[in-house]
Write a protein that holds these residues in place. Structure first.
Motif, PDB file in Angstrom:
ATOM      1  N   GLY A 158       2.676  16.393 -17.990  1.00 43.12           N
ATOM      2  CA  GLY A 158       3.093  15.157 -17.610  1.00 43.12           C
ATOM      3  C   GLY A 158       2.714  15.080 -16.126  1.00 43.12           C
ATOM      4  O   GLY A 158       2.150  15.985 -15.606  1.00 43.12           O
ATOM      5  N   MET A 206       4.429  15.126 -13.374  1.00 43.05           N
ATOM      6  CA  MET A 206       5.185  16.164 -12.586  1.00 43.05           C
ATOM      7  C   MET A 206       4.517  17.326 -12.410  1.00 43.05           C
ATOM      8  O   MET A 206       4.741  18.100 -11.285  1.00 43.05           O
ATOM      9  CB  MET A 206       6.769  16.250 -12.991  1.00 43.05           C
ATOM     10  N   LEU A 239       9.546  21.795 -17.711  1.00 40.76           N
ATOM     11  CA  LEU A 239      11.002  22.138 -17.978  1.00 40.76           C
ATOM     12  C   LEU A 239      11.150  23.418 -18.627  1.00 40.76           C
ATOM     13  O   LEU A 239      10.280  24.126 -19.201  1.00 40.76           O
ATOM     14  CB  LEU A 239      11.779  21.084 -18.609  1.00 40.76           C
ATOM     15  N   ASP A 274      11.533  16.480 -22.360  1.00 36.36           N
ATOM     16  CA  ASP A 274      10.909  16.338 -21.222  1.00 36.36           C
ATOM     17  C   ASP A 274      10.816  14.618 -21.199  1.00 36.36           C
ATOM     18  O   ASP A 274       9.957  13.960 -21.615  1.00 36.36           O
ATOM     19  CB  ASP A 274       9.664  16.718 -20.968  1.00 36.36           C
ATOM     20  N   THR A 275      12.096  13.935 -20.657  1.00 34.22           N
ATOM     21  CA  THR A 275      11.855  12.277 -20.906  1.00 34.22           C
ATOM     22  C   THR A 275      10.950  11.829 -19.752  1.00 34.22           C
ATOM     23  O   THR A 275      10.322  10.844 -20.093  1.00 34.22           O
ATOM     24  CB  THR A 275      13.371  11.949 -20.327  1.00 34.22           C
ATOM     25  N   ASN A 276      10.558  12.746 -18.798  1.00 35.61           N
ATOM     26  CA  ASN A 276       9.410  11.906 -18.086  1.00 35.61           C
ATOM     27  C   ASN A 276       7.971  12.108 -18.674  1.00 35.61           C
ATOM     28  O   ASN A 276       7.330  11.032 -18.487  1.00 35.61           O
ATOM     29  CB  ASN A 276       9.204  13.096 -16.679  1.00 35.61           C
ATOM     30  N   ALA A 277       7.638  13.007 -19.113  1.00 38.20           N
ATOM     31  CA  ALA A 277       6.340  13.259 -19.799  1.00 38.20           C
ATOM     32  C   ALA A 277       6.590  12.185 -21.086  1.00 38.20           C
ATOM     33  O   ALA A 277       5.429  11.576 -21.499  1.00 38.20           O
ATOM     34  CB  ALA A 277       6.217  14.628 -20.150  1.00 38.20           C
ATOM     35  N   HIS A 278       7.569  12.100 -21.914  1.00 39.36           N
ATOM     36  CA  HIS A 278       7.631  11.121 -22.788  1.00 39.36           C
ATOM     37  C   HIS A 278       7.362   9.672 -22.502  1.00 39.36           C
ATOM     38  O   HIS A 278       6.560   9.078 -23.095  1.00 39.36           O
ATOM     39  CB  HIS A 278       9.013  11.222 -23.543  1.00 39.36           C
ATOM     40  N   SER A 279       7.957   9.518 -21.324  1.00 34.05           N
ATOM     41  CA  SER A 279       7.842   7.863 -21.073  1.00 34.05           C
ATOM     42  C   SER A 279       6.543   7.570 -20.604  1.00 34.05           C
ATOM     43  O   SER A 279       5.858   6.719 -20.698  1.00 34.05           O
ATOM     44  CB  SER A 279       8.899   7.632 -19.920  1.00 34.05           C
ATOM     45  N   TRP A 280       5.952   8.777 -19.717  1.00 29.62           N
ATOM     46  CA  TRP A 280       4.533   8.679 -19.446  1.00 29.62           C
ATOM     47  C   TRP A 280       3.585   8.523 -20.190  1.00 29.62           C
ATOM     48  O   TRP A 280       2.823   7.583 -20.159  1.00 29.62           O
ATOM     49  CB  TRP A 280       4.181   9.922 -18.620  1.00 29.62           C
ATOM     50  N   HIS A 307      -2.826   6.306 -21.896  1.00 27.93           N
ATOM     51  CA  HIS A 307      -2.003   6.612 -21.165  1.00 27.93           C
ATOM     52  C   HIS A 307      -2.366   7.474 -19.803  1.00 27.93           C
ATOM     53  O   HIS A 307      -1.348   7.729 -18.679  1.00 27.93           O
ATOM     54  CB  HIS A 307      -0.768   7.738 -21.813  1.00 27.93           C
TER      55      HIS A 307
END
Length: 289
Positions: free
Chosen positions: A46, A48, A52, A58-64, A249
């Motif tokens: 992701g 970042m 993790l 990993d909500t950040n990678a999922h949203s990305w 993405h």
């Protein structure tokens, strides 16, 4: 998987005097990776960079990654249509459930739909033969029903098929796949009376390794393209192919999409290259050798 009884295919590689339609020596394919992960799964990478701890979603990678289905695909398809380019679009089966209208629209515009497994987390090398067959058949049926066009090409997530993926695809009537890296031009793989073209998914001009793995800015991909394109045309004498790949993405964002746009513009100005889809390349190779 036991490899003892796996027979390798017969290989027919393109000779140095092979040429693309019109006597052209260089072919360019524009790929769009329209990707998604299974429910409850997120990419292993992701924006970042640092991963993790194991066991945490990993909500950040999922949203990305979800940006591709909401915005990125529409921006990249719009750029291809502006230049009159037909792209080879890798589509995961799960996207047919989440956004069937867009899959249908892509096919309706004349772009090639390439079967890209159910989700990016469903990688053939992890599957036994029964599960791999089921995954192929499930996605083929879903992509055909959703887009109205039966896919003839396959690329595994991560480009990592199993030891029998090529054979299973040939038996299923597929014309090409991109799970090979051992040539700078396509080649024919023969399994008995079935033939399938292995079309390398060249990684030289690909936004994912350029921007995510190596941390370069989008402009770096344009510079890589320029260097490759010049070398292919001016320093080589053999038939070659060059992939230009954008992930919805990654470079589907305004900060990077302009590079895809600019590369298409520059290729369009070159009169000595063949711009084609992977399906068109496969058909030409099968009809020629």
């Amino acid at each position: 998987m036991n490899t003892d009884n796996i027979e390798p295919p017969r290989i027919a590689r393109l000779p140095d005097d092979f040429r693309w339609p019109g006597g052209r020596r260089v072919a360019v394919i524009f790929n769009i990776a329209f990707e998604a992960w299974s429910d409850g799964q997120a990419p292993g990478i992701g924006p970042m960079g640092n991963v993790l701890k194991p066991g945490y979603f990993d909500t950040n990678a999922h949203s990305w990654a979800a940006f591709g289905i909401h915005r990125g695909i529409h921006r990249l398809i719009g750029i291809a249509d502006k230049h009159g380019v037909k792209a080879s679009v890798m589509v995961n089966g799960v996207i047919c459930e989440r956004d069937p209208d867009t899959v249908r629209r892509i096919a309706g515009l004349g772009h090639e739909i390439v079967n890209h497994s159910w989700g990016m987390d469903v990688i053939p090398v992890y599957l036994d033969e029964a599960a791999e067959r089921q995954n192929l058949e499930r996605n083929h049926e879903l992509l055909t029903r959703t887009s109205g066009v039966a896919p003839t090409g396959w690329i595994s997530p991560r480009g990592t098929g199993s030891l029998i993926t090529s054979r299973l695809l040939a038996e299923a009537g597929y014309l090409h796949h991109g799970d090979v890296n051992d040539d700078d031009r396509p080649y024919v793989m023969e399994f008995g009376d079935r033939r399938i073209v292995g079309i390398p998914l060249t990684m030289d001009v690909n936004d994912l390794p350029t921007c995510i793995r190596y941390g370069q800015g989008p402009r770096h991909m344009l510079e890589i393209f320029e260097d490759c394109f010049r070398a292919f045309r001016e320093r080589e004498s053999v038939p070659l192919m060059l992939d230009v790949t954008a992930h919805t993405h990654v470079m589907g964002r305004p900060s990077g999409a302009w590079v895809y746009d600019e590369i298409m513009r520059r290729v369009g100005q070159a009169g000595d290259v063949w711009v084609c889809t992977r399906q068109e390349m496969a058909r030409y190779v099968l009809d020629t050798i």
